[in-house]
Scaffold this active site. Structure first.
Site, PDB file in Angstrom:
ATOM      1  N   HIS A  45      48.532   8.671  66.440  1.00  0.00           N
ATOM      2  CA  HIS A  45      47.291   7.888  66.611  1.00  0.00           C
ATOM      3  C   HIS A  45      47.403   7.085  67.904  1.00  0.00           C
ATOM      4  O   HIS A  45      47.825   5.926  67.863  1.00  0.00           O
ATOM      5  CB  HIS A  45      47.095   6.963  65.418  1.00  0.00           C
ATOM      6  CG  HIS A  45      45.762   6.265  65.390  1.00  0.00           C
ATOM      7  ND1 HIS A  45      45.548   5.053  65.991  1.00  0.00           N
ATOM      8  CD2 HIS A  45      44.587   6.604  64.816  1.00  0.00           C
ATOM      9  CE1 HIS A  45      44.299   4.664  65.776  1.00  0.00           C
ATOM     10  NE2 HIS A  45      43.699   5.590  65.066  1.00  0.00           N
ATOM     11  N   PHE A  46      47.134   7.565  68.967  1.00  0.00           N
ATOM     12  CA  PHE A  46      46.657   8.874  69.386  1.00  0.00           C
ATOM     13  C   PHE A  46      47.694   9.473  70.321  1.00  0.00           C
ATOM     14  O   PHE A  46      48.354   8.719  71.039  1.00  0.00           O
ATOM     15  CB  PHE A  46      45.334   8.736  70.141  1.00  0.00           C
ATOM     16  CG  PHE A  46      44.221   8.149  69.298  1.00  0.00           C
ATOM     17  CD1 PHE A  46      43.487   8.941  68.443  1.00  0.00           C
ATOM     18  CD2 PHE A  46      43.928   6.798  69.372  1.00  0.00           C
ATOM     19  CE1 PHE A  46      42.444   8.412  67.697  1.00  0.00           C
ATOM     20  CE2 PHE A  46      42.897   6.262  68.624  1.00  0.00           C
ATOM     21  CZ  PHE A  46      42.149   7.064  67.777  1.00  0.00           C
TER      22      PHE A  46
END
EC number: 4.2.1.59
Length: 171
Positions: free
Chosen positions: A70-71
Site C-alpha cells: 500500500h502502495f
C-alpha cells in the site's frame, strides 16, 4: 486493588489470545492486525470529557507489512488501519473496565485524514477520549480519538462506537 494503567506489547498479545480479560471477553486482534505496541496510559477518570482516556503507541519501521502493498513505489500506512486501531483501543477500554462480551466496532461519526504515516516515521501515538460508557443490557463506549505521527496530529475521529456482546449470534 489498583487497576493496571499501562500495558506492554506482551500484555497486548495476551489480550489477542483471550488471556487478559478471560475467555469470551474483549480481545485485541492478533498480529498483523494488532495496530498497537503498548498502552502507555489508561484511566477511567480524566480526559477531555472526564470519563476516561487512553494513550497508546505503535513503533514504525520500514518493514511493516502494509508498506509493501500500500502502495508499491508510494508506501503509506492505510488510514483505515489507524481508524481500526482507535476502535481496538475503545474495545480494550471496555474489557479493562470488566464488562463482559466480545468487542465489535459499531461505527463512528466524522473521520478526517490530513496527514500520512510513511516508512520514515518513528512512532504513531493514539489518543482516545472516552465520552460515554453505557452499562446494562448493552455495554457500549463512545469516544473521540486522534492519531499522531512523530508528534503531529494526522487523523481524527468523533463518536467512535464499540460494544461488547455476550452473544454475537444475531450480530
Amino acid at each position: 486493588m489498583t487497576k493496571q494503567n499501562a500495558f506492554t506489547r506482551e500484555d497486548l498479545l495476551r489480550c489477542s489470545r483471550g488471556e487478559l480479560f478471560g475467555p469470551g471477553n474483549a480481545q485485541l486482534p492478533a498480529p498483523n492486525m494488532l495496530m498497537v505496541d503498548r498502552i502507555t496510559h489508561i484511566s477511567e477518570e480524566g480526559g477531555k470529557y472526564g470519563k476516561g482516556e487512553l494513550v497508546a503507541e505503535l513503533d514504525i519501521t520500514p518493514d511493516l507489512w502494509f508498506f509493501a502493498c500500500h502502495f508499491e513505489g508510494d508506501p503509506v500506512m492505510p488510514g483505515c488501519l489507524g481508524l481500526d486501531a482507535m476502535w481496538q483501543l475503545v474495545g480494550f477500554f471496555l474489557g479493562w473496565q470488566g464488562l463482559p462480551g466480545r468487542g465489535r466496532a459499531l461505527g463512528s461519526g466524522e473521520v478526517k485524514f490530513f496527514g500520512q504515516v510513511l516508512p520514515t516515521a518513528k512512532k504513531v501515538t493514539y489518543n482516545i477520549q472516552i465520552k460515554r460508557v453505557l452499562k446494562g443490557k448493552l455495554n457500549l463506549a463512545i469516544a473521540d480519538g486522534s492519531v499522531s505521527v512523530d508528534g503531529r496530529e494526522i487523523y481524527t475521529a468523533e463518536g467512535l462506537r464499540v460494544g461488547v456482546f455476550t452473544s454475537t449470534d444475531n450480530f
